[in-house]
Design a protein around this motif. Structure first.
Motif, PDB file in Angstrom:
ATOM      1  N   TRP A 463       0.829  -1.205   0.000  1.00  0.00           N
ATOM      2  CA  TRP A 463       0.000   0.000   0.000  1.00  0.00           C
ATOM      3  C   TRP A 463       0.864   1.257   0.000  1.00  0.00           C
ATOM      4  CZ3 TRP A 463      -4.588   2.006  -0.893  1.00  0.00           C
ATOM      5  CH2 TRP A 463      -5.693   1.177  -0.962  1.00  0.00           C
ATOM      6  N   ALA A 464       1.913   1.266   0.782  1.00  0.00           N
ATOM      7  CA  ALA A 464       2.778   2.440   0.845  1.00  0.00           C
ATOM      8  C   ALA A 464       3.416   2.715  -0.513  1.00  0.00           C
ATOM      9  CB  ALA A 464       3.862   2.232   1.905  1.00  0.00           C
ATOM     10  N   ASN A 465       3.939   1.686  -1.156  1.00  0.00           N
ATOM     11  CA  ASN A 465       4.551   1.872  -2.479  1.00  0.00           C
ATOM     12  C   ASN A 465       3.531   2.322  -3.512  1.00  0.00           C
ATOM     13  OD1 ASN A 465       7.347   1.285  -2.122  1.00  0.00           O
ATOM     14  ND2 ASN A 465       6.837  -0.875  -1.858  1.00  0.00           N
ATOM     15  N   SER A 466       2.321   1.793  -3.419  1.00  0.00           N
ATOM     16  CA  SER A 466       1.274   2.161  -4.387  1.00  0.00           C
ATOM     17  C   SER A 466       0.930   3.637  -4.277  1.00  0.00           C
ATOM     18  CB  SER A 466       0.019   1.308  -4.156  1.00  0.00           C
ATOM     19  OG  SER A 466       0.298  -0.063  -4.329  1.00  0.00           O
ATOM     20  N   LEU A 467       0.823   4.139  -3.049  1.00  0.00           N
ATOM     21  CA  LEU A 467       0.435   5.540  -2.867  1.00  0.00           C
ATOM     22  C   LEU A 467       1.580   6.492  -3.179  1.00  0.00           C
ATOM     23  CD1 LEU A 467      -1.793   5.159   0.305  1.00  0.00           C
ATOM     24  CD2 LEU A 467      -2.509   5.392  -2.072  1.00  0.00           C
ATOM     25  N   LEU A 468       2.801   6.064  -2.922  1.00  0.00           N
ATOM     26  CA  LEU A 468       3.948   6.877  -3.342  1.00  0.00           C
ATOM     27  C   LEU A 468       4.000   6.962  -4.868  1.00  0.00           C
ATOM     28  CD1 LEU A 468       6.722   5.642  -0.863  1.00  0.00           C
ATOM     29  CD2 LEU A 468       5.443   7.791  -0.779  1.00  0.00           C
ATOM     30  N   LEU A 470       1.402   6.752  -6.846  1.00  0.00           N
ATOM     31  CA  LEU A 470       0.304   7.613  -7.258  1.00  0.00           C
ATOM     32  C   LEU A 470       0.677   9.084  -7.103  1.00  0.00           C
ATOM     33  CD1 LEU A 470      -2.696   7.736  -8.176  1.00  0.00           C
ATOM     34  CD2 LEU A 470      -3.306   7.830  -5.752  1.00  0.00           C
ATOM     35  N   SER A 471       1.385   9.408  -6.029  1.00  0.00           N
ATOM     36  CA  SER A 471       1.804  10.792  -5.814  1.00  0.00           C
ATOM     37  C   SER A 471       2.693  11.285  -6.947  1.00  0.00           C
ATOM     38  CB  SER A 471       2.548  10.894  -4.476  1.00  0.00           C
ATOM     39  OG  SER A 471       3.018  12.205  -4.255  1.00  0.00           O
ATOM     40  N   ASP A 472       3.539  10.393  -7.459  1.00  0.00           N
ATOM     41  CA  ASP A 472       4.478  10.786  -8.515  1.00  0.00           C
ATOM     42  C   ASP A 472       3.882  10.709  -9.916  1.00  0.00           C
ATOM     43  OD1 ASP A 472       6.454  11.182  -6.609  1.00  0.00           O
ATOM     44  OD2 ASP A 472       7.220   9.133  -6.779  1.00  0.00           O
ATOM     45  N   ASN A 473       2.782  10.001 -10.095  1.00  0.00           N
ATOM     46  CA  ASN A 473       2.280   9.731 -11.441  1.00  0.00           C
ATOM     47  C   ASN A 473       0.842  10.189 -11.662  1.00  0.00           C
ATOM     48  OD1 ASN A 473       4.449   7.827 -12.868  1.00  0.00           O
ATOM     49  ND2 ASN A 473       4.355   7.275 -10.692  1.00  0.00           N
ATOM     50  N   SER A 474       0.365  11.093 -10.840  1.00  0.00           N
ATOM     51  CA  SER A 474      -0.970  11.664 -11.031  1.00  0.00           C
ATOM     52  C   SER A 474      -0.856  13.181 -10.955  1.00  0.00           C
ATOM     53  CB  SER A 474      -1.939  11.146  -9.967  1.00  0.00           C
ATOM     54  OG  SER A 474      -1.490  11.480  -8.672  1.00  0.00           O
ATOM     55  N   PRO A 475      -1.739  13.908 -11.632  1.00  0.00           N
ATOM     56  CA  PRO A 475      -1.645  15.374 -11.626  1.00  0.00           C
ATOM     57  C   PRO A 475      -1.992  15.960 -10.258  1.00  0.00           C
ATOM     58  CG  PRO A 475      -3.623  14.653 -12.765  1.00  0.00           C
ATOM     59  CD  PRO A 475      -2.822  13.421 -12.501  1.00  0.00           C
TER      60      PRO A 475
END
Length: 779
Positions: A463-468, A470-475
């Motif tokens: 979960w932590a890696n997924s949200l990190l 998302l932070s880098d790859n979403s506007p």
């Protein structure tokens, strides 16, 4: 501490801690400002923060004083606050125990409280950043000061006030103010205080004592009101669960109540006691009617508070901490101390029958109410911990006295040595053994939690890696993460959007990805999210996603397995769960017992959550299932029993007429009974590395992120397919059958910005025609 520091991010314990950390960061960045309205959660409305700034302010202050700059530094420094705050509970318990049974009881309570396990231990863990420990501390301090005030006034019968009594009254007002500024649930303890005062006034019936108590409670109300008016009110109206003027009025109940009882006592001074009791009962009835008629909104809130706190059923929420507190969980948490506490309650009751003592009466009222609340909802176990410790100390103190006082020698021995020290040594030895047993059992429980359950009460690396990611790859959502926004005239910018996931994960999304969740553990916007995840058609799912402005959807394996029943519950009510899945029982031929079997029905496989996480939004052909005959067996307690079972094909299952006695089910999460259509508006853009389940044709990862897209409409008939490789190197073929002469394609084959990508063009299986789709055609 080692576990929380290991992984891609510094970790915290439980869900709400992550939002507290967001608050701490915002306070530190705008010190000492507080976020009363937060647009970084509950998209697309934002959220009024319904609890106070005290706990995150304490954490942020420590971070500022320690010079913490980076996010991990802030998290580590703030994580020390709960165990440090817990230390202040020890002298409070010492003083409360001293009030109840003397200094020995106080020392026993002070010794037991730091070694007891249960919720109080968990809430004081390093890394548990939530206001519950502060709740326990301040509510205990308030009750302690109130009981000390009552006892002091009773002892000083010739004085209206003294320096000590005025100090206690002012301190109680300050403690209650801190409690309210921590969380409005502190109102519950004001109610407990009112009941304690009611019982005390009814027993003493002394005009002078009640007059003195009235004067001190006026001071209590004045101290609270001045502080609360200065920094506590941030909303208009009269709401008890928010910071409004209602709290000034509700605290006024204590002095008014005691003042009226004092007046009744004066009027009925030379009359039979029944007149006093009649006046008290009449006052209570009149007060209730006055509240209902004069302040109906507060009356409704008060009744709802009582229902929610004491009687809200777990079956209406599927929130684990709303389950009832069973004896197994209670013994697991408190072991020997629980037995000692029960004995302590009995001892207090016996002592009260022998002679009235206001502190014993007060802790019985407080303790029994808290224990009842905990039995109804195990979440309140952290309140019950101090009660259990206190009553355990009473039992141990009583045992000490019994040992030292039994068979006391009438004369000295021949050598002139008093044998009393031997009795004292025996008593100390017995008490020490019991305390060591409590410590040993508690340490065992704590080790089990730390070694086996820490992963369940913290965030996984997936979960932590997924949200990190998302932070880098979403506007950017157009909202500054650490800025304080005012609710008045606030509107979200055009580029803002929401992240749709089950409520458990909302705070992780806010903190780690700095994106805006639609729902969270606060349960805002929960029905549309639940309806999206349990929707039976893509049209319905899109309607609910559009309603809340969802751009991305995040699913995990737990959502489609352990937590799935909560989706239809929150979407359509608890009666809808059985249409998705239901537990039936089958008698074992060997043991004769009825074993539970979770049967999945076709609506489960048709739900958006299952179609996304289990089938990647792809068309999946049905494999048939098991035709079950169900009967309500009176011999088994009217539980639904499987009396026969046989395999059935997908085609036959499709044509089977609905019946309450015959149904088709599956026991495998990846084996739908009939065909599951593809989703044309959702594309997989990321999956986490850990494979949590697999079968002969697919691997299920723990976490998956999907993007909601417009999709490209392609005229055609038949079945279209697309080979895909995920960011984890997993290969699968996405398929869709045409509908109304066209396909809706969610993936681009050209200019795809993600690592999850097509490895070739779309191909219509029946004709062999291939199609390339660019990124701008689907977004």
């Amino acid at each position: 501490m080692e576990y929380l520091g290991d992984g891609p991010v510094q970790k915290l314990i439980f869900m709400d801690s992550w939002y507290s950390m967001k608050q701490i960061e915002t306070i530190a960045a705008n010190y000492p400002g507080y976020v009363w309205f937060d647009p970084m959660t509950a998209y697309p409305t934002g959220k009024d923060v319904d609890w106070g700034p005290l706990f995150p302010f304490l954490c942020a202050t420590l971070c500022v004083l320690m010079g913490a700059v980076t996010r991990p530094e802030n998290m580590i420094v703030a994580s020390y606050v709960p165990p440090l705050l817990f230390l202040t509970l020890i002298p409070v318990m010492w003083y409360l125990g001293k009030l109840v049974g003397g200094e020995r009881t106080g020392w026993l309570a002070a010794i037991i409280v730091p070694i007891i396990s249960g919720e109080l231990l968990y809430r004081s863990f390093f890394g548990y950043l939530d206001h519950h420990l502060t709740e326990t501390l301040l509510s205990t301090l308030f009750i302690t000061l109130l009981l000390a005030l009552i006892l002091t006034i009773q002892k000083e019968k010739t004085k209206i006030y003294s320096k000590k009594s005025l100090f206690l009254a002012g301190s109680a007002g300050f403690a209650y103010f801190l409690g309210i500024m921590n969380v409005p649930t502190m109102v519950l303890f004001l109610g407990i205080g009112a009941i304690i005062l009611l019982v005390h006034a009814t027993y003493v019936r002394n005009y002078m004592e009640l007059s003195s108590l009235f004067v001190h409670l006026c001071l209590f109300w004045l101290v609270f009101s001045i502080l609360f008016l200065y920094i506590g009110i941030n909303l208009d109206g009269l709401s008890l669960h928010r910071y409004t003027l209602a709290h000034i009025f509700i605290v006024m109940v204590l002095p008014v109540l005691v003042g009226i009882f004092g007046l009744i006592s004066y009027i009925c001074d030379q009359k039979p006691v029944k007149y006093f009791y009649g006046g008290v009962i009449g006052t209570i009835i009149a007060g209730y009617v006055a509240l209902e008629v004069g302040l109906p909104s507060i009356h409704v809130q008060f009744i709802n508070y009582l229902k929610t706190f004491f009687f809200f059923p777990y079956a209406d929420s599927f929130i684990n901490e709303m389950q009832m507190w069973g004896p197994v969980r209670a013994l697991y948490s408190y072991n020997l101390a629980l037995i000692l506490a029960v004995l302590g309650i009995i001892i207090c009751i016996i002592q009260l029958f022998r002679s009235y003592h206001p502190v014993r009466m007060g802790i019985l009222v407080w303790g029994l109410i808290i224990l009842f609340a905990t039995i109804m909802h195990l979440r309140y176990e952290y309140y019950a911990s101090v009660v259990i410790v206190l009553f355990s100390a009473i039992t141990l103190c009583t045992l000490f006295i019994k040992i030292t006082c039994e068979k006391q020698p009438e004369s000295r021995s021949k050598k002139g040595i008093d044998v009393t020290p031997k009795k004292n040594l025996m008593a100390i030895s017995v008490i020490s053994v019991l305390i060591i047993l409590i410590l040993a059992f508690s340490a065992q429980t704590a080790l089990i939690v730390v070694n086996n359950q820490m992963g369940q009460i913290s965030i996984s690396n997936d979960w932590a890696n997924s949200l990190l990611w998302l932070s880098d790859n979403s506007p950017e959502p157009g909202i500054m993460y650490d800025k304080i926004y005012e609710k008045a005239n606030f509107t979200y910018p055009e580029e803002s959007y929401g992240i749709l996931s089950w409520w458990d994960y909302g705070h992780w999304i806010t903190f780690l990805s700095k994106r805006i969740p639609i729902t969270s553990p606060f349960q805002d916007n929960l029905p549309p999210v639940a309806k999206f995840l349990s929707a039976q058609s893509e049209e319905d799912a899109n309607t609910h996603a559009a309603e809340v402005g969802a751009r991305y959807a995040i699913t995990d394996y737990a959502t489609v397995t352990l937590k799935f029943a909560a989706l239809p519950l929150w979407a359509y009510g608890k009666n809808s769960i059985s249409s998705y899945q239901e537990t039936y029982y089958q008698q074992s031929p060997e043991s004769g017992r009825y074993d539970p079997i979770l049967v999945l029905k076709q609506p489960y496989f048709m739900s958006t959550a299952s179609r996304l996480h289990l089938f990647d939004g792809s068309y999946t052909s049905g494999t048939g299932g098991t035709l079950l005959t169900i009967e309500q067996s009176p011999l088994s307690g009217e539980i639904p029993v499987i009396t026969s079972a046989g395999e059935i094909s997908a085609q036959d299952a499709q044509n089977l007429a609905p019946s309450s006695q015959r149904l088709v089910g599956s026991i495998q999460f990846t084996k739908p009974i009939t065909d599951v259509p593809a989703l044309g508006h959702y594309r997989l853009i990321y999956e986490s590395p850990t494979t949590v389940a697999s079968d002969d044709i697919r691997q299920i990862k723990e976490v998956k992120i999907f993007e909601r897209v417009n999709g490209y409409t392609l005229p055609g008939t038949g079945t279209i397919e697309l080979p895909i490789t995920t960011n984890q190197g997993r290969n699968y073929t996405w398929q869709q059958k045409s509908s109304n002469g066209s396909f809706t394609l969610p993936y681009s084959t050209q200019n795809n910005p993600y690592e999850v990508r097509a490895t070739g063009p779309y191909r219509i299986i029946e004709t062999g025609k291939t199609v390339e789709v660019s990124e701008d055609q689907i977004t």
